[in-house]
Motif scaffolding. Structure first.
Motif, PDB file in Angstrom:
ATOM      1  N   MET A  36      22.869  36.473  40.977  1.00 22.45           N
ATOM      2  CA  MET A  36      22.072  36.283  39.793  1.00 22.45           C
ATOM      3  C   MET A  36      21.370  37.591  39.464  1.00 22.45           C
ATOM      4  SD  MET A  36      18.725  33.890  39.356  1.00 22.45           S
ATOM      5  CE  MET A  36      19.550  32.484  38.689  1.00 22.45           C
ATOM      6  N   ASP A  37      21.525  38.049  38.237  1.00 27.02           N
ATOM      7  CA  ASP A  37      20.870  39.274  37.805  1.00 27.02           C
ATOM      8  C   ASP A  37      19.584  38.910  37.070  1.00 27.02           C
ATOM      9  OD1 ASP A  37      20.241  41.861  37.270  1.00 27.02           O
ATOM     10  OD2 ASP A  37      21.869  42.219  35.860  1.00 27.02           O
ATOM     11  N   LEU A  38      18.472  39.122  37.740  1.00 24.57           N
ATOM     12  CA  LEU A  38      17.191  38.712  37.181  1.00 24.57           C
ATOM     13  C   LEU A  38      16.713  39.616  36.056  1.00 24.57           C
ATOM     14  CD1 LEU A  38      15.439  37.812  40.529  1.00 24.57           C
ATOM     15  CD2 LEU A  38      16.352  36.242  38.821  1.00 24.57           C
ATOM     16  N   ARG A  39      17.269  40.802  35.969  1.00 24.68           N
ATOM     17  CA  ARG A  39      16.851  41.729  34.906  1.00 24.68           C
ATOM     18  C   ARG A  39      17.416  41.322  33.544  1.00 24.68           C
ATOM     19  NH1 ARG A  39      14.505  46.032  37.493  1.00 24.68           N
ATOM     20  NH2 ARG A  39      15.214  46.414  39.604  1.00 24.68           N
ATOM     21  N   LYS A  40      18.504  40.567  33.534  1.00 23.80           N
ATOM     22  CA  LYS A  40      19.174  40.204  32.285  1.00 23.80           C
ATOM     23  C   LYS A  40      18.868  38.781  31.834  1.00 23.80           C
ATOM     24  CE  LYS A  40      23.018  43.330  33.108  1.00 23.80           C
ATOM     25  NZ  LYS A  40      24.455  43.443  33.320  1.00 23.80           N
ATOM     26  N   THR A  41      17.908  38.137  32.454  1.00 24.16           N
ATOM     27  CA  THR A  41      17.612  36.755  32.110  1.00 24.16           C
ATOM     28  C   THR A  41      16.915  36.652  30.758  1.00 24.16           C
ATOM     29  OG1 THR A  41      16.577  34.724  32.851  1.00 24.16           O
ATOM     30  CG2 THR A  41      15.401  36.752  33.342  1.00 24.16           C
ATOM     31  N   THR A  42      17.201  35.575  30.053  1.00 24.17           N
ATOM     32  CA  THR A  42      16.568  35.339  28.761  1.00 24.17           C
ATOM     33  C   THR A  42      15.583  34.179  28.834  1.00 24.17           C
ATOM     34  OG1 THR A  42      18.369  33.856  28.120  1.00 24.17           O
ATOM     35  CG2 THR A  42      18.580  36.170  27.483  1.00 24.17           C
ATOM     36  N   ALA A  43      15.299  33.710  30.037  1.00 27.63           N
ATOM     37  CA  ALA A  43      14.371  32.591  30.218  1.00 27.63           C
ATOM     38  C   ALA A  43      12.963  33.026  29.826  1.00 27.63           C
ATOM     39  CB  ALA A  43      14.388  32.123  31.664  1.00 27.63           C
ATOM     40  N   PRO A  44      12.215  32.129  29.194  1.00 31.15           N
ATOM     41  CA  PRO A  44      10.858  32.479  28.779  1.00 31.15           C
ATOM     42  C   PRO A  44       9.898  32.562  29.958  1.00 31.15           C
ATOM     43  CG  PRO A  44      11.294  30.187  28.321  1.00 31.15           C
ATOM     44  CD  PRO A  44      12.587  30.775  28.807  1.00 31.15           C
ATOM     45  N   VAL A  45       8.931  33.441  29.851  1.00 31.54           N
ATOM     46  CA  VAL A  45       7.915  33.593  30.882  1.00 31.54           C
ATOM     47  C   VAL A  45       6.807  32.561  30.659  1.00 31.54           C
ATOM     48  CG1 VAL A  45       6.243  35.172  31.917  1.00 31.54           C
ATOM     49  CG2 VAL A  45       8.450  36.027  31.139  1.00 31.54           C
ATOM     50  N   ASN A  46       6.530  32.266  29.406  1.00 29.50           N
ATOM     51  CA  ASN A  46       5.487  31.301  29.061  1.00 29.50           C
ATOM     52  C   ASN A  46       6.082  29.913  28.875  1.00 29.50           C
ATOM     53  OD1 ASN A  46       3.577  33.360  28.998  1.00 29.50           O
ATOM     54  ND2 ASN A  46       4.049  33.840  26.879  1.00 29.50           N
ATOM     55  N   THR A  47       5.225  28.925  28.864  1.00 26.92           N
ATOM     56  CA  THR A  47       5.647  27.546  28.669  1.00 26.92           C
ATOM     57  C   THR A  47       6.013  27.326  27.204  1.00 26.92           C
ATOM     58  OG1 THR A  47       4.132  26.847  30.397  1.00 26.92           O
ATOM     59  CG2 THR A  47       4.928  25.147  28.907  1.00 26.92           C
ATOM     60  N   ILE A  48       7.171  26.699  26.997  1.00 26.85           N
ATOM     61  CA  ILE A  48       7.570  26.358  25.636  1.00 26.85           C
ATOM     62  C   ILE A  48       8.030  24.903  25.610  1.00 26.85           C
ATOM     63  CG2 ILE A  48       8.224  28.716  25.028  1.00 26.85           C
ATOM     64  CD1 ILE A  48      11.132  27.882  25.298  1.00 26.85           C
ATOM     65  N   THR A  49       8.108  24.348  24.406  1.00 29.77           N
ATOM     66  CA  THR A  49       8.536  22.970  24.240  1.00 29.77           C
ATOM     67  C   THR A  49      10.026  22.935  23.928  1.00 29.77           C
ATOM     68  OG1 THR A  49       6.360  22.441  23.350  1.00 29.77           O
ATOM     69  CG2 THR A  49       8.117  20.864  22.924  1.00 29.77           C
ATOM     70  N   TYR A  50      10.745  22.029  24.588  1.00 30.21           N
ATOM     71  CA  TYR A  50      12.175  21.886  24.373  1.00 30.21           C
ATOM     72  C   TYR A  50      12.456  20.539  23.718  1.00 30.21           C
ATOM     73  CZ  TYR A  50      12.968  25.836  27.465  1.00 30.21           C
ATOM     74  OH  TYR A  50      12.981  27.087  28.028  1.00 30.21           O
ATOM     75  N   ASN A  51      13.581  20.454  23.055  1.00 32.97           N
ATOM     76  CA  ASN A  51      14.032  19.211  22.459  1.00 32.97           C
ATOM     77  C   ASN A  51      14.620  18.341  23.565  1.00 32.97           C
ATOM     78  OD1 ASN A  51      15.135  17.167  20.958  1.00 32.97           O
ATOM     79  ND2 ASN A  51      16.275  18.519  19.568  1.00 32.97           N
ATOM     80  N   LYS A  52      14.071  17.154  23.734  1.00 30.10           N
ATOM     81  CA  LYS A  52      14.495  16.244  24.801  1.00 30.10           C
ATOM     82  C   LYS A  52      15.977  15.901  24.698  1.00 30.10           C
ATOM     83  CE  LYS A  52      13.725  11.576  24.953  1.00 30.10           C
ATOM     84  NZ  LYS A  52      14.908  10.925  25.288  1.00 30.10           N
ATOM     85  N   SER A  53      16.447  15.682  23.482  1.00 28.10           N
ATOM     86  CA  SER A  53      17.853  15.302  23.312  1.00 28.10           C
ATOM     87  C   SER A  53      18.795  16.441  23.687  1.00 28.10           C
ATOM     88  CB  SER A  53      18.112  14.835  21.882  1.00 28.10           C
ATOM     89  OG  SER A  53      17.845  15.876  20.974  1.00 28.10           O
ATOM     90  N   LYS A  54      18.343  17.667  23.544  1.00 30.95           N
ATOM     91  CA  LYS A  54      19.155  18.826  23.932  1.00 30.95           C
ATOM     92  C   LYS A  54      19.300  18.885  25.455  1.00 30.95           C
ATOM     93  CE  LYS A  54      20.558  23.099  22.512  1.00 30.95           C
ATOM     94  NZ  LYS A  54      21.850  23.203  21.925  1.00 30.95           N
ATOM     95  N   ILE A  55      18.237  18.532  26.164  1.00 34.97           N
ATOM     96  CA  ILE A  55      18.272  18.563  27.628  1.00 34.97           C
ATOM     97  C   ILE A  55      19.156  17.444  28.172  1.00 34.97           C
ATOM     98  CG2 ILE A  55      16.870  18.288  29.714  1.00 34.97           C
ATOM     99  CD1 ILE A  55      14.607  19.690  28.195  1.00 34.97           C
TER     100      ILE A  55
END
Length: 105
Positions: free
Chosen positions: A1-20
């Motif tokens: 896993m390359d942690l430098r190339k991650t696009t995951a957010p650092v802060n908390t965000i809201t996701y669409n439940k149906s997408k998950i």
């Protein structure tokens, strides 16, 4: 896993439940899979950090000598600024990078 190339957010965000729940059809099953992957990611990051910090370890038992190692500080700061394991796992889940098996009854 390359942690430098991650696009995951650092802060908390809201996701669409149906997408998950889209991949499994069940939000609880999806969350369980994401949680297990987050545990795997967390242990990978922990092992990687321990390996990198062992390079700077000294065999000095004396508490009198405390010195700063700039490389060690930079490594620690990098890992502190990373997104949390659950954010990385959720990002992988939404990108379809997580595979799972359903146990048959």
């Amino acid at each position: 896993m390359d942690l430098r190339k991650t696009t995951a957010p650092v802060n908390t965000i809201t996701y669409n439940k149906s997408k998950i729940e889209e991949q499994t059809g069940n939000i609880y099953e999806a969350i369980t899979i994401i949680a297990k992957r987050a545990g795997q990611i967390n242990s990978e990051i922990k092992n990687e950090l321990i390996d990198k910090l062992e390079e700077f370890a000294t065999n000095n038992d004396s508490l009198d000598e405390v010195f700063e190692n700039k490389e060690q500080i930079e490594v620690s700061k990098f890992y502190e600024k990373l997104p949390k394991a659950h954010a990385l796992a959720l990002d992988e889940w939404l990108d379809g990078k997580v595979s799972y098996k359903v146990a048959e009854k």
